[in-house]
Design an enzyme around this catalytic site. Structure first.
Site, PDB file in Angstrom:
ATOM      1  N   ARG A   1     -25.875  13.786  17.562  1.00 24.18           N
ATOM      2  CA  ARG A   1     -26.283  12.885  16.668  1.00 24.18           C
ATOM      3  C   ARG A   1     -24.740  12.007  17.044  1.00 24.18           C
ATOM      4  O   ARG A   1     -23.964  12.968  17.378  1.00 24.18           O
ATOM      5  CB  ARG A   1     -26.635  12.505  14.967  1.00 24.18           C
ATOM      6  CG  ARG A   1     -27.709  13.091  14.954  1.00 24.18           C
ATOM      7  CD  ARG A   1     -26.831  13.026  13.809  1.00 24.18           C
ATOM      8  NE  ARG A   1     -29.036  12.716  12.989  1.00 24.18           N
ATOM      9  CZ  ARG A   1     -28.654  13.643  11.533  1.00 24.18           C
ATOM     10  NH1 ARG A   1     -27.902  14.204  10.652  1.00 24.18           N
ATOM     11  NH2 ARG A   1     -29.995  13.534  11.023  1.00 24.18           N
TER      12      ARG A   1
ATOM     13  N   ASP B   1       5.163  -4.894   5.679  1.00 31.15           N
ATOM     14  CA  ASP B   1       6.007  -6.499   6.145  1.00 31.15           C
ATOM     15  C   ASP B   1       5.657  -7.006   5.244  1.00 31.15           C
ATOM     16  O   ASP B   1       7.298  -8.559   5.263  1.00 31.15           O
ATOM     17  CB  ASP B   1       5.481  -7.182   7.750  1.00 31.15           C
ATOM     18  CG  ASP B   1       3.545  -7.267   7.683  1.00 31.15           C
ATOM     19  OD1 ASP B   1       3.055  -6.794   6.511  1.00 31.15           O
ATOM     20  OD2 ASP B   1       3.597  -7.790   8.797  1.00 31.15           O
TER      21      ASP B   1
ATOM     22  N   GLY C   1       1.090  -1.042  -0.141  1.00 30.57           N
ATOM     23  CA  GLY C   1      -0.161  -0.222   0.048  1.00 30.57           C
ATOM     24  C   GLY C   1       0.498   1.390  -0.064  1.00 30.57           C
ATOM     25  O   GLY C   1       1.798   1.405   1.221  1.00 30.57           O
TER      26      GLY C   1
ATOM     27  N   ASP D   1      -0.231   2.552   8.217  1.00 36.32           N
ATOM     28  CA  ASP D   1      -0.865   1.972  10.150  1.00 36.32           C
ATOM     29  C   ASP D   1       0.611   1.283  11.303  1.00 36.32           C
ATOM     30  O   ASP D   1      -0.129   1.162  12.060  1.00 36.32           O
ATOM     31  CB  ASP D   1      -0.660   0.012   9.500  1.00 36.32           C
ATOM     32  CG  ASP D   1      -1.487  -0.086   8.299  1.00 36.32           C
ATOM     33  OD1 ASP D   1      -2.479   1.335   8.344  1.00 36.32           O
ATOM     34  OD2 ASP D   1      -1.683  -1.460   7.692  1.00 36.32           O
TER      35      ASP D   1
ATOM     36  N   ARG E   1       1.018  -5.425  -6.149  1.00 30.73           N
ATOM     37  CA  ARG E   1       0.532  -6.703  -5.811  1.00 30.73           C
ATOM     38  C   ARG E   1       1.124  -8.082  -6.487  1.00 30.73           C
ATOM     39  O   ARG E   1       1.020  -7.695  -7.962  1.00 30.73           O
ATOM     40  CB  ARG E   1      -1.064  -7.418  -5.362  1.00 30.73           C
ATOM     41  CG  ARG E   1      -1.413  -6.090  -4.574  1.00 30.73           C
ATOM     42  CD  ARG E   1      -0.538  -6.203  -3.023  1.00 30.73           C
ATOM     43  NE  ARG E   1      -1.248  -5.229  -2.274  1.00 30.73           N
ATOM     44  CZ  ARG E   1      -1.302  -4.745  -1.011  1.00 30.73           C
ATOM     45  NH1 ARG E   1      -0.003  -5.349  -0.252  1.00 30.73           N
ATOM     46  NH2 ARG E   1      -1.883  -3.970   0.076  1.00 30.73           N
TER      47      ARG E   1
ATOM     48  N   THR F   1       3.603   2.743   4.929  1.00 30.48           N
ATOM     49  CA  THR F   1       2.630   1.961   5.793  1.00 30.48           C
ATOM     50  C   THR F   1       1.859   3.040   7.490  1.00 30.48           C
ATOM     51  O   THR F   1       3.140   3.641   7.973  1.00 30.48           O
ATOM     52  CB  THR F   1       2.428   0.824   6.595  1.00 30.48           C
ATOM     53  OG1 THR F   1       1.170   0.763   6.178  1.00 30.48           O
ATOM     54  CG2 THR F   1       3.678   0.963   7.440  1.00 30.48           C
TER      55      THR F   1
ATOM     56  N   ARG G   1     -17.816  16.427  13.415  1.00 27.91           N
ATOM     57  CA  ARG G   1     -18.049  16.734  14.745  1.00 27.91           C
ATOM     58  C   ARG G   1     -18.758  17.899  15.232  1.00 27.91           C
ATOM     59  O   ARG G   1     -19.908  18.312  15.606  1.00 27.91           O
ATOM     60  CB  ARG G   1     -17.689  17.274  15.754  1.00 27.91           C
ATOM     61  CG  ARG G   1     -17.048  17.686  17.055  1.00 27.91           C
ATOM     62  CD  ARG G   1     -16.082  17.645  18.359  1.00 27.91           C
ATOM     63  NE  ARG G   1     -14.988  16.589  18.115  1.00 27.91           N
ATOM     64  CZ  ARG G   1     -15.050  16.055  19.998  1.00 27.91           C
ATOM     65  NH1 ARG G   1     -16.609  16.081  19.651  1.00 27.91           N
ATOM     66  NH2 ARG G   1     -14.283  14.588  19.628  1.00 27.91           N
TER      67      ARG G   1
ATOM     68  N   ASP H   1       2.553  -0.437  12.051  1.00 27.83           N
ATOM     69  CA  ASP H   1       2.731  -2.191  12.324  1.00 27.83           C
ATOM     70  C   ASP H   1       3.799  -2.989  12.404  1.00 27.83           C
ATOM     71  O   ASP H   1       3.543  -3.512  12.101  1.00 27.83           O
ATOM     72  CB  ASP H   1       1.512  -2.543  12.059  1.00 27.83           C
ATOM     73  CG  ASP H   1       1.463  -2.589  10.488  1.00 27.83           C
ATOM     74  OD1 ASP H   1       1.975  -2.112   9.556  1.00 27.83           O
ATOM     75  OD2 ASP H   1       1.068  -3.792   9.841  1.00 27.83           O
TER      76      ASP H   1
ATOM     77  N   GLU I   1     -15.187  10.341  22.293  1.00 23.77           N
ATOM     78  CA  GLU I   1     -15.834   9.409  23.769  1.00 23.77           C
ATOM     79  C   GLU I   1     -15.717   7.432  24.007  1.00 23.77           C
ATOM     80  O   GLU I   1     -14.930   7.680  25.296  1.00 23.77           O
ATOM     81  CB  GLU I   1     -17.900   9.836  23.665  1.00 23.77           C
ATOM     82  CG  GLU I   1     -17.969  11.171  24.312  1.00 23.77           C
ATOM     83  CD  GLU I   1     -17.274  11.931  22.882  1.00 23.77           C
ATOM     84  OE1 GLU I   1     -16.916  13.568  23.400  1.00 23.77           O
ATOM     85  OE2 GLU I   1     -17.312  12.315  22.088  1.00 23.77           O
TER      86      GLU I   1
ATOM     87  N   ILE J   1      -8.656   7.460   1.625  1.00 27.83           N
ATOM     88  CA  ILE J   1      -8.789   8.975   1.944  1.00 27.83           C
ATOM     89  C   ILE J   1      -7.406   9.673   2.651  1.00 27.83           C
ATOM     90  O   ILE J   1      -6.358  10.484   2.536  1.00 27.83           O
ATOM     91  CB  ILE J   1      -9.545  10.341   2.162  1.00 27.83           C
ATOM     92  CG1 ILE J   1      -9.460  11.431   2.409  1.00 27.83           C
ATOM     93  CG2 ILE J   1     -10.191   9.805   3.865  1.00 27.83           C
ATOM     94  CD1 ILE J   1     -10.738  12.127   2.455  1.00 27.83           C
TER      95      ILE J   1
ATOM     96  N   ARG K   1      -5.377  -1.445   9.457  1.00 28.52           N
ATOM     97  CA  ARG K   1      -4.814  -3.119   9.566  1.00 28.52           C
ATOM     98  C   ARG K   1      -5.581  -3.619  10.979  1.00 28.52           C
ATOM     99  O   ARG K   1      -6.548  -3.587  11.184  1.00 28.52           O
ATOM    100  CB  ARG K   1      -3.705  -3.178   8.837  1.00 28.52           C
ATOM    101  CG  ARG K   1      -4.165  -4.943   8.513  1.00 28.52           C
ATOM    102  CD  ARG K   1      -2.517  -5.348   7.227  1.00 28.52           C
ATOM    103  NE  ARG K   1      -1.257  -4.824   8.072  1.00 28.52           N
ATOM    104  CZ  ARG K   1      -0.371  -5.564   7.327  1.00 28.52           C
ATOM    105  NH1 ARG K   1      -0.224  -6.212   6.775  1.00 28.52           N
ATOM    106  NH2 ARG K   1       0.881  -5.398   8.266  1.00 28.52           N
TER     107      ARG K   1
END
Length: 319
Positions: free
Chosen positions: A162, A103, A11, A127, A72, A125, A154, A129, A187, A250, A171
């Site tokens: 709401r 990875d 990615g 992520d 890929r 990445t 917000r 991770d 919250e 996005i 991931r």
């Protein structure tokens, strides 16, 4: 070494271009030729390789995505595919390869090293991770994109009183959800690394209502499940109107932040230095703001650890 190559795989993430730029210019500084491999490992097997000059990487440091493209490749996972990739590199006289990705990309690089071809990995990445590095290229930009989106959501949540459930990427890691949730004042933050009972989520919503709160923001990491399922459960328990936002891809685009440009520049240059020092089968990382390098086996054998003290902080601040 007189000829090196760089590719991006997996990615895309903001800052990959800055890392490519740094690698090309660091190589040029040392009088070494740099080649770009287009379309990741798929392009490597096909010999989609071109020499890169200083001009090749001009005006790209501010651009998201990757000018080398990414893809890929199932064929590369085979022994025959890996051998073909090595043959293409040797055909061009290339002596070392820098792989920018996650990875899965690093495991591919490791396979090339096992076949006698030196590789160095640069973690790219959103992520965050990858073990053995505090941050990965693209995480900071994606985080800021998410926080900006939450701030805008917000406004609408307040206007219509709401509860909004926002699903973010990551991931199987909860870094993006946790950091964004804390930075944006959510919250509740639901992440894979920490179980959270639905009753606790509902109680926190009721507690907010009792003190006069008119809206709530809940962040869900994609590794836990869908925001839609949580929204359905909340509506069923409370009868409140909920809205779901899935930020999607996005989060992977946009101009990289100054932090990601700095990180990518430092890591891309370090990768060139490691190859020129005769090192291989290693990943560049950052720990305590210092550039480090670790063995691929060490990085890939560990599990990414989320700092749960940040999670506890977010819970205490969102009472």
């Amino acid at each position: 070494m007189q000829k090196l190559a760089v590719l991006t795989s997996g990615g895309d993430s903001p800052g990959m271009n800055a890392a490519v730029r740094a690698a090309v210019r660091r190589a040029a500084y040392h009088g070494v030729q740099m080649y770009g491999v287009y379309h990741g490992y798929e392009g490597l097997m096909k010999g989609d390789i071109q020499e890169m000059t200083l001009g090749s990487v001009g005006d790209i440091i501010q651009r998201g995505g990757t000018i080398l493209y990414s893809a890929r490749s199932e064929a590369f996972k085979t022994d025959a595919g890996q051998q073909k990739a090595v043959e293409q590199l040797r055909k061009f006289g290339i002596e070392g390869l820098i792989v920018i990705g996650g990875d899965g990309s690093f495991r591919g690089a490791q396979k090339l090293t096992e076949k006698g071809f030196p590789t160095i990995g640069v973690p790219g990445t959103i992520d965050n991770d990858i073990p053995c590095t505090d941050f990965t290229i693209g995480f900071d930009t994606a985080l800021n994109t998410i926080v900006e989106a939450i701030d805008k959501i917000r406004d609408t949540a307040t206007s219509h009183e709401r509860t909004y459930i926002i699903e973010v990427m990551g991931r199987d890691a909860g870094d993006l959800a946790l950091w964004a949730g804390l930075a944006a004042g959510a919250e509740s933050i639901i992440i894979p690394e920490e179980s959270q009972d639905m009753n606790d989520i509902i109680e926190r919503l009721h507690a907010g209502q009792r003190r006069g709160k008119k809206h709530s923001i809940i962040i869900v990491a994609e590794g836990v499940g869908s925001a839609a399922s949580y929204a359905e459960a909340i509506t069923k328990e409370t009868g409140w109107e909920t809205r779901v936002t899935v930020l999607g891809h996005i989060q992977r685009g946009g101009s990289p932040t100054a932090m990601d440009r700095m990180l990518a520049s430092r890591m891309g240059a370090a990768a060139v230095d490691l190859l020129l020092e005769g090192k291989k089968d290693r990943m560049v990382g950052i720990q305590n703001n210092q550039i480090v390098d670790v063995d691929f086996n060490e990085a890939l054998s560990q599990k990414h650890q989320l700092d749960l003290s940040v999670y506890q902080l977010a819970r205490t601040l969102s009472i």
